[in-house]
Design an enzyme around this catalytic site. Sequence first.
Site, PDB file in Angstrom:
ATOM      1  N   CYS A 119      29.852  33.308  32.510  1.00 50.36           N
ATOM      2  CA  CYS A 119      30.862  32.926  33.522  1.00 50.36           C
ATOM      3  C   CYS A 119      30.270  32.754  34.920  1.00 50.36           C
ATOM      4  CB  CYS A 119      31.996  33.945  33.544  1.00 50.36           C
ATOM      5  SG  CYS A 119      32.734  34.194  31.931  1.00 50.36           S
ATOM      6  N   HIS A 252      35.690  33.094  40.037  1.00 50.97           N
ATOM      7  CA  HIS A 252      35.780  32.842  38.602  1.00 50.97           C
ATOM      8  C   HIS A 252      37.187  33.223  38.145  1.00 50.97           C
ATOM      9  CE1 HIS A 252      35.255  32.910  34.405  1.00 50.97           C
ATOM     10  NE2 HIS A 252      35.151  34.222  34.286  1.00 50.97           N
ATOM     11  N   ASN A 282      40.689  31.602  31.121  1.00 53.61           N
ATOM     12  CA  ASN A 282      39.299  31.789  31.539  1.00 53.61           C
ATOM     13  C   ASN A 282      38.434  30.751  30.814  1.00 53.61           C
ATOM     14  OD1 ASN A 282      36.673  32.630  31.901  1.00 53.61           O
ATOM     15  ND2 ASN A 282      37.072  34.788  31.489  1.00 53.61           N
TER      16      ASN A 282
HETATM   17  N1  ACO Z   1      49.057  41.489  23.431  1.00 54.47           N
HETATM   18  C1  ACO Z   1      49.743  42.638  23.339  1.00 54.47           C
HETATM   19  N2  ACO Z   1      49.172  43.830  23.448  1.00 54.47           N
HETATM   20  C2  ACO Z   1      47.860  43.878  23.674  1.00 54.47           C
HETATM   21  C3  ACO Z   1      47.068  42.711  23.776  1.00 54.47           C
HETATM   22  C4  ACO Z   1      47.728  41.486  23.644  1.00 54.47           C
HETATM   23  N3  ACO Z   1      47.079  40.310  23.725  1.00 54.47           N
HETATM   24  N4  ACO Z   1      45.797  43.074  23.988  1.00 54.47           N
HETATM   25  C5  ACO Z   1      45.770  44.411  24.030  1.00 54.47           C
HETATM   26  N5  ACO Z   1      47.005  44.901  23.829  1.00 54.47           N
HETATM   27  C6  ACO Z   1      47.427  46.284  23.819  1.00 54.47           C
HETATM   28  C7  ACO Z   1      46.303  47.230  23.425  1.00 54.47           C
HETATM   29  O1  ACO Z   1      46.194  47.301  22.019  1.00 54.47           O
HETATM   30  C8  ACO Z   1      46.780  48.522  24.027  1.00 54.47           C
HETATM   31  O2  ACO Z   1      47.747  49.072  23.164  1.00 54.47           O
HETATM   32  P1  ACO Z   1      47.811  50.680  22.946  1.00 54.47           P
HETATM   33  O3  ACO Z   1      48.066  51.249  24.292  1.00 54.47           O
HETATM   34  O4  ACO Z   1      48.921  50.797  21.973  1.00 54.47           O
HETATM   35  O5  ACO Z   1      46.451  51.008  22.418  1.00 54.47           O
HETATM   36  C9  ACO Z   1      47.496  48.081  25.300  1.00 54.47           C
HETATM   37  O6  ACO Z   1      47.781  46.694  25.128  1.00 54.47           O
HETATM   38  C10 ACO Z   1      46.675  48.261  26.539  1.00 54.47           C
HETATM   39  O7  ACO Z   1      45.364  47.767  26.292  1.00 54.47           O
HETATM   40  P2  ACO Z   1      44.245  47.821  27.389  1.00 54.47           P
HETATM   41  O8  ACO Z   1      42.981  47.292  26.834  1.00 54.47           O
HETATM   42  O9  ACO Z   1      44.240  49.202  27.993  1.00 54.47           O
HETATM   43  O10 ACO Z   1      44.851  46.810  28.450  1.00 54.47           O
HETATM   44  P3  ACO Z   1      44.346  46.517  29.896  1.00 54.47           P
HETATM   45  O11 ACO Z   1      45.393  46.789  30.881  1.00 54.47           O
HETATM   46  O12 ACO Z   1      42.969  47.071  30.150  1.00 54.47           O
HETATM   47  O13 ACO Z   1      44.210  44.937  29.839  1.00 54.47           O
HETATM   48  C11 ACO Z   1      42.532  43.243  29.715  1.00 54.47           C
HETATM   49  C12 ACO Z   1      43.272  44.334  28.957  1.00 54.47           C
HETATM   50  C13 ACO Z   1      43.521  42.173  30.145  1.00 54.47           C
HETATM   51  C14 ACO Z   1      41.493  42.614  28.790  1.00 54.47           C
HETATM   52  C15 ACO Z   1      41.870  43.877  30.950  1.00 54.47           C
HETATM   53  O14 ACO Z   1      41.083  44.979  30.588  1.00 54.47           O
HETATM   54  C16 ACO Z   1      41.038  42.911  31.695  1.00 54.47           C
HETATM   55  O15 ACO Z   1      41.530  42.008  32.315  1.00 54.47           O
HETATM   56  N6  ACO Z   1      39.714  43.103  31.703  1.00 54.47           N
HETATM   57  C17 ACO Z   1      38.845  42.154  32.326  1.00 54.47           C
HETATM   58  C18 ACO Z   1      38.301  41.368  31.224  1.00 54.47           C
HETATM   59  C19 ACO Z   1      38.152  39.935  31.539  1.00 54.47           C
HETATM   60  O16 ACO Z   1      38.771  39.354  32.391  1.00 54.47           O
HETATM   61  N7  ACO Z   1      37.275  39.358  30.785  1.00 54.47           N
HETATM   62  C20 ACO Z   1      37.041  38.011  30.884  1.00 54.47           C
HETATM   63  C21 ACO Z   1      35.680  37.744  30.464  1.00 54.47           C
HETATM   64  S1  ACO Z   1      34.592  38.470  31.558  1.00 54.47           S
HETATM   65  C22 ACO Z   1      34.568  37.549  32.794  1.00 54.47           C
HETATM   66  O17 ACO Z   1      34.947  36.422  32.714  1.00 54.47           O
HETATM   67  C23 ACO Z   1      34.118  38.193  33.982  1.00 54.47           C
END
Ligand code: ACO
Length: 325
Positions: A119, A252, A282
């Site tokens: 990215c 990004h 993304n």
């Molecule tokens: N739909 C519904 N529920 C979901 C989904 C989904 N798509 N994905 C995860 N969940 C659930 C999980 O299973 C979890 O359930 P549980 O509590 O019963 O176990 C709950 O939602 C919370 O999950 P978390 O992983 O704690 O959610 P979080 O608030 O951390 O959000 C996310 C996840 C959006 C991926 C976040 O961590 C994030 O934005 N991280 C940055 C990652 C990113 O942007 N990566 C892009 C690539 S890297 C880059 O480009 C820099």
Amino acid sequence: MTTYSRITGTGSYLPPRRVTNADLAAELAARGVETSDQWIVERTGIRARHFAAPDVTASDLAAHASRQALEAAGVAAKDIDLIIVATSTPDMVFPSAACILQAKLGIAGCPAFDVQAVCSGFVYALTIADSMIKTGAASKALVIGAEVFSRILDFNDRTTCVLFGDGAGAVVLEASDTPGILSSDLHADGKHVGMLCVPGTVSGGKVLGDPLLKMDGQAVFKLAVGVLEDAARAALAKAGKTDADIDWLIPHQANIRIMTSTAKKLKLPMEKVVVTVDQHGNTSAASIPLALDSAVRSGKIRKGDTLMLEGVGGGFTWGAVLLDF
Ligand code: ACO
């Protein structure tokens, strides 16, 4: 006289198939994978993304975006003397997407290569092109971010497959007597390889390991916010500028929450942040040039504005480029 580099044209391309959160949720439900528009919007800000047809490659998307950028710059393809494509989803193991793109643009002879920094790929590629122009190795460069991330998504993993999309963005970067690119700041830290990766590889005619994207989302989130602030501040310091000099932040487009946190740290109101993650998802290396082109075409970004471009991604890699548009 010092030679600088300046962006003289921008372009972008999204494949026609637009998939809303509701569309994706319905497709995933058919596999027994549960998600919802509400969850995706609340956690990421994403409302829709585009997916390329199975026979469409990164270089196809790049060719569309490049032609638009060339037209905007008023530069003929035959006058391009450097092509750099930032991609993690190239058409083939080799040759590079850049060489394939070169042929699609009907030109030959100039150097063409890919940059693999996930990215952060576009800020890496822009910095390399700027350096080559400053040394006189090139004078009219095409710099592109192009991705078909849909190819490497695990549609049984709801924590990752809802986040990404396909697309391409391009700029023409030309030698100029005035800047242009003011400064850049690039970094990598390979100890975080496992935090975001596609671990599979090709060996002996077979895929070894898992060729689908793996991510520790929360670890990525924490790391991204810190390094994006550091890179932006370093780029500002190198150019002798401050937060107040930034007209537009083009981060990004990974997640609206990362973008909001970064803007807050840089004391920038969200009105100064270009946001396309809601419509594009993304798109990895394509996300910054796609956002740039959309803001240029909508008239938000004007000639003379000071832009901060910043990326972070697998590797981990991160970096920022400060420029006068
Ligand atoms: N739909 C519904 N529920 C979901 C989904 C989904 N798509 N994905 C995860 N969940 C659930 C999980 O299973 C979890 O359930 P549980 O509590 O019963 O176990 C709950 O939602 C919370 O999950 P978390 O992983 O704690 O959610 P979080 O608030 O951390 O959000 C996310 C996840 C959006 C991926 C976040 O961590 C994030 O934005 N991280 C940055 C990652 C990113 O942007 N990566 C892009 C690539 S890297 C880059 O480009 C820099």
